[in-house]
Design a protein around this motif. Structure first.
Motif, PDB file in Angstrom:
ATOM      1  N   ILE A 196       0.775  -1.256   0.096  1.00  0.00           N
ATOM      2  CA  ILE A 196      -0.064  -0.111  -0.113  1.00  0.00           C
ATOM      3  C   ILE A 196       0.982   1.000   0.079  1.00  0.00           C
ATOM      4  O   ILE A 196       0.645   2.159  -0.948  1.00  0.00           O
ATOM      5  CB  ILE A 196      -0.856  -0.083   1.093  1.00  0.00           C
ATOM      6  N   ALA A 197       1.805   1.219   0.844  1.00  0.00           N
ATOM      7  CA  ALA A 197       2.792   2.437   0.981  1.00  0.00           C
ATOM      8  C   ALA A 197       3.308   2.650  -0.395  1.00  0.00           C
ATOM      9  O   ALA A 197       3.669   3.709  -0.886  1.00  0.00           O
ATOM     10  CB  ALA A 197       3.632   2.300   2.241  1.00  0.00           C
ATOM     11  N   GLY A 198       3.990   1.385  -0.913  1.00  0.00           N
ATOM     12  CA  GLY A 198       4.779   1.662  -1.980  1.00  0.00           C
ATOM     13  C   GLY A 198       4.175   2.133  -3.345  1.00  0.00           C
ATOM     14  O   GLY A 198       4.696   2.863  -4.005  1.00  0.00           O
ATOM     15  N   ILE A 199       2.769   1.954  -3.396  1.00  0.00           N
ATOM     16  CA  ILE A 199       2.053   2.359  -4.568  1.00  0.00           C
ATOM     17  C   ILE A 199       1.970   3.895  -4.257  1.00  0.00           C
ATOM     18  O   ILE A 199       2.162   4.627  -5.362  1.00  0.00           O
ATOM     19  CB  ILE A 199       0.822   1.663  -4.648  1.00  0.00           C
ATOM     20  N   GLY A 200       1.731   4.336  -3.120  1.00  0.00           N
ATOM     21  CA  GLY A 200       1.607   5.785  -2.901  1.00  0.00           C
ATOM     22  C   GLY A 200       2.909   6.416  -3.320  1.00  0.00           C
ATOM     23  O   GLY A 200       3.145   7.434  -4.143  1.00  0.00           O
ATOM     24  N   ALA A 203       3.339   6.493  -6.993  1.00  0.00           N
ATOM     25  CA  ALA A 203       2.469   7.731  -7.761  1.00  0.00           C
ATOM     26  C   ALA A 203       3.391   9.075  -7.427  1.00  0.00           C
ATOM     27  O   ALA A 203       3.417  10.105  -8.456  1.00  0.00           O
ATOM     28  CB  ALA A 203       1.221   7.771  -6.946  1.00  0.00           C
ATOM     29  N   THR A 204       4.144   9.382  -6.144  1.00  0.00           N
ATOM     30  CA  THR A 204       4.706  10.314  -6.096  1.00  0.00           C
ATOM     31  C   THR A 204       5.880  10.533  -6.926  1.00  0.00           C
ATOM     32  O   THR A 204       6.103  11.698  -7.679  1.00  0.00           O
ATOM     33  CB  THR A 204       5.284  10.490  -4.597  1.00  0.00           C
ATOM     34  N   GLY A 205       6.596   9.615  -7.416  1.00  0.00           N
ATOM     35  CA  GLY A 205       7.615   9.542  -8.525  1.00  0.00           C
ATOM     36  C   GLY A 205       7.100   9.904  -9.631  1.00  0.00           C
ATOM     37  O   GLY A 205       7.725  10.920 -10.146  1.00  0.00           O
ATOM     38  N   ILE A 206       5.905   9.586 -10.251  1.00  0.00           N
ATOM     39  CA  ILE A 206       5.405  10.043 -11.340  1.00  0.00           C
ATOM     40  C   ILE A 206       5.004  11.337 -11.261  1.00  0.00           C
ATOM     41  O   ILE A 206       5.368  12.233 -12.238  1.00  0.00           O
ATOM     42  CB  ILE A 206       4.013   9.141 -11.717  1.00  0.00           C
TER      43      ILE A 206
END
Ligand code: HEM
Ligand SMILES: [Cu+2]
Length: 653
Positions: A196-200, A203-206
């Motif tokens: 869950i945290a990793g997907i966040g 998205a920040t990277g993008i």
């Protein structure tokens, strides 16, 4: 606390350990305190409208930083407990199971839930300002990223009171991390919460990549971006390259643990080494994801307080790009001992050592920036100065570890633990501290106290060296990593006792920082100048704290030090006639609520309650539907209001 297999009915609430009981009580009281305080001061609405629903990059950044400081405390307590446990031979403070849980959560919490949010928080606050932008490219997505990270972190953190902590190390190697050897639900927390945290984070990277590519002020070519913007950009590219690998690895792990597949377990033809390869294909770049933004912060701090422009700007840029590239092709140095043979090991040995070259270039560039500068020894600058020798020790021992043949000796010893703390603490934590002292006025409109700051600095730096220096020696002497106890007479007692005392000094340094934040919130002089350090980049052209819309008029950029030039040319002014209305996005509760729904599904998955998970998943779908019918186009800040706000901090227009 028994570790019972799923199906045999593991405990829901973890009981029976006095340490855990004490933290349960502490958590209970803290929650009561927060809820009571919010109710008493009638702050619920404020909390909701100002913070939980915000899409403003500066506020999201502050939320990240707050969460990071909290998690740093949690990880720090884990660290202290480990040091206490090994401070004497045959110590009976933690048993082996509890020790395993603590080094696992310490590692995860520190890297993913403390270092990452602290850095991403500062990037969130500073990056759009440095680019001369009104916000990040996707403000709503930015809020979603934060809440996904936060919910993931909270899910991970409840493990030690609800159901049991993961205990297979932050690397969670198979077969150990599989159901066969770790039957409880602890490791399910690892798989689901990190997902869950990793997907966040992904998205920040993008979001940041698009922000850099699309939102720069007119005139700011890529080669005119401030160094911190460059490092944030390259970091985001590494995030987008590396995090999907982790996403896939965690998904396969979840399948293995929850649904009985065998990707990583030998039983049905799976391959434990596949996990190691995937983990470190993400894990090694991750180290640079946290180190590069730190390099950017030091570059800003060193150049501002040396009152000189950064030496060798373009070599700095190229060295970051080179480091980013090399970081993707060194991962096998984490398991030279797997037996892949001399040719493979040599390749990874050489690529690893090559990283020392661009890193060394950067060190020399910082030194040359300081050369003949009129250095101001502020707390921020002290962190930057201490970083250089400490990080160099980390780097040199890294080259030692990079030699495959020698690594057969050092592998998984305390020498390694000392090495990576000498990289991570100066290279991430010192940088975050430098950045916080530096950018604090931009966030809050007042500075942190310099005198308490110096206490924070000296206690922390001395404590850090006392804690970790002895680990090099006990490591060379054969003490392996993750040992929970040892016999008397091995010669480790004194260094490890020294290390424990050092960790107390380190903790005192952290306490001084917390006290500094408290003190400054209460007593620091408000309304500091918008440019208190006589700085060089665009974020200092705005008010402190920054207005919601960042820039009343988007600045025109001519060089890497746009704001410095404006000050020299006297063009840092604004005419009333130039003000136009500004469009801003509206707040939204959906990112928060959607993340909570995802957290609930995650919780049920951890416990392998598939039917409740499926029912709760409906909440996620509802959230997505609500979002897709959201036609709110944002709002405008009127010319009047902008004029008023700008007059307030500029004086007359
Ligand atoms: C309060 C200061 C800290 C102390 C006292 C501390 C202490 C320790 C100790 C004793 C271990 C491992 C011992 C063992 O393997 O038996 C460890 C492991 C680790 N630490 Fe720290 N540490 C601190 C801060 C940090 C920070 C700031 C980071 C990262 C940014 C970090 C990252 C890690 C990682 C990744 C591991 C490996 C965990 C594992 O073995 O799975 N630590 N630390
Ligand atoms: Cu590595």
């Amino acid at each position: 606390m028994g570790v019972l297999g799923a199906g045999t009915g593991h405990q829901f609430f973890v009981t029976g350990d006095p340490l855990i009981l004490a933290s349960q009580i502490a958590i209970g009281l803290t929650i009561l305190g927060i809820v009571g305080g919010l109710t008493y001061f009638k702050k619920w609405r404020w909390l909701w409208t100002e913070w939980l629903t915000t899409v403003d990059h500066k506020r999201i950044g502050i939320l990240y930083i707050l969460a990071g400081v909290l998690m740093f405390f949690r990880g720090g307590v884990d660290g202290l407990m480990m040091r206490l446990q090994t401070s004497r031979p045959e110590m009976e403070f933690l048993n082996s199971q509890h020790y395993n849980e603590i080094f696992t959560t310490h590692g995860i919490v520190m890297i993913l839930f403390a270092a990452m949010p602290l850095l991403i928080g500062i990037m969130n606050v500073v990056l759009p300002l440095q680019l001369g932008a009104r916000d990040v490219a996707f403000p709503w997505l930015n809020a979603l990223s934060f809440w996904l990270f936060f919910v993931g972190a909270m899910l991970f953190n409840i493990s030690f009171v609800i159901g049991g902590s993961p205990d297979a190390g932050w690397t969670s190697y198979f077969p150990l991390a599989g159901k066969e050897f770790t039957p409880g639900i602890g490791n399910n927390y690892y798989a689901v919460a990190l997902q869950i945290a990793g997907i966040g984070t992904l998205a920040t990277g993008i979001n940041f990549i698009v922000t850099v590519l699309k939102m720069r002020a007119p005139g700011m070519t890529l080669m005119k971006m401030p160094m911190f913007a460059w490092t944030s950009f390259i970091t985001s590219i590494i995030i987008v390259a590396a995090f999907p690998i982790f996403t896939v690895a965690l998904l396969l792990m979840t399948m293995d643990r929850l649904f009985g597949t065998h990707f990583f377990t030998v039983a049905a033809g799976g391959e434990p080494m596949l996990w190691l390869n995937l983990f470190w294909l993400w894990g090694h770049p991750e180290v640079y994801i946290v180190a590069l933004p730190a390099f950017g912060m030091f570059s800003e701090v060193i150049s501002t307080y040396s009152r000189k422009n950064l030496y060798g700007y373009s070599t700095m840029v190229w060295s970051i790009i080179t480091i980013a590239f090399l970081s993707m092709i060194v991962w096998v140095h984490h398991f030279y001992t797997m037996g892949s043979g001399p040719a493979v090991n040599s390749f990874f040995s050489i690529t690893t050592m090559l990283i020392a070259v661009p890193t060394g270039v950067k060190i020399f560039n910082w030194l040359f920036t300081m050369r003949k500068g009129r250095i101001k020894f502020t707390t921020s600058m002290l962190w930057a100065l201490a970083f250089i020798p400490c990080f160099t020790i980390g780097g040199v021992t890294g080259v030692m570890l990079a030699m495959a043949a020698a690594d057969y000796q050092y592998h998984n010893t305390m020498f390694l633990v000392a090495h990576f703390h000498y990289v991570l603490i100066p290279g991430v934590v010192f940088a975050v501290f430098a950045g916080l002292y530096y950018w604090w006025p931009k966030m809050f409109g007042f500075t942190l106290n310099e005198r308490i700051g110096k206490w924070h600095f000296w206690l922390f730096v001395i404590g850090f060296n006392m804690t970790f220096m002895p680990m090099f020696f006990v490591g060379l002497d054969g003490m392996s990593r993750r040992m929970y106890t040892y016999s008397a007479g091995l010669g480790w007692e004194n260094p490890l006792m020294f290390s424990f005392i050092g960790s107390l000094v380190l903790a005192a340094g952290f306490a001084a920082m917390v006290y500094n934040i408290y003190w400054s919130f209460r007593y620091a002089k408000r309304g500091v100048d918008h440019d208190p350090w006589d700085a060089r980049t665009l974020e200092w052209a705005t008010a402190s704290p920054v207005q919601a819309y960042n820039f009343a008029k988007i600045p025109e950029v001519k060089s890497t030090e746009a704001f410095w030039d404006m000050k020299k040319e006297g063009t840092h002014t604004l005419k009333e006639s130039e003000i136009e209305k500004i469009h801003l996005p509206s707040n939204s509760g959906v990112p928060f609520l959607l993340s909570v729904a995802i957290g609930i599904v995650g919780f049920f998955l951890v416990f392998e309650w598939f039917i409740p998970a499926a029912i709760a998943a409906v909440l996620i779908i509802v959230g997505l539907i609500v979002r897709s019918f959201d036609y709110d186009e944002g709002f405008y800040v009127s010319v009047d209001e902008i004029t008023k706000t700008e007059k307030k901090w500029r004086g007359d227009l």
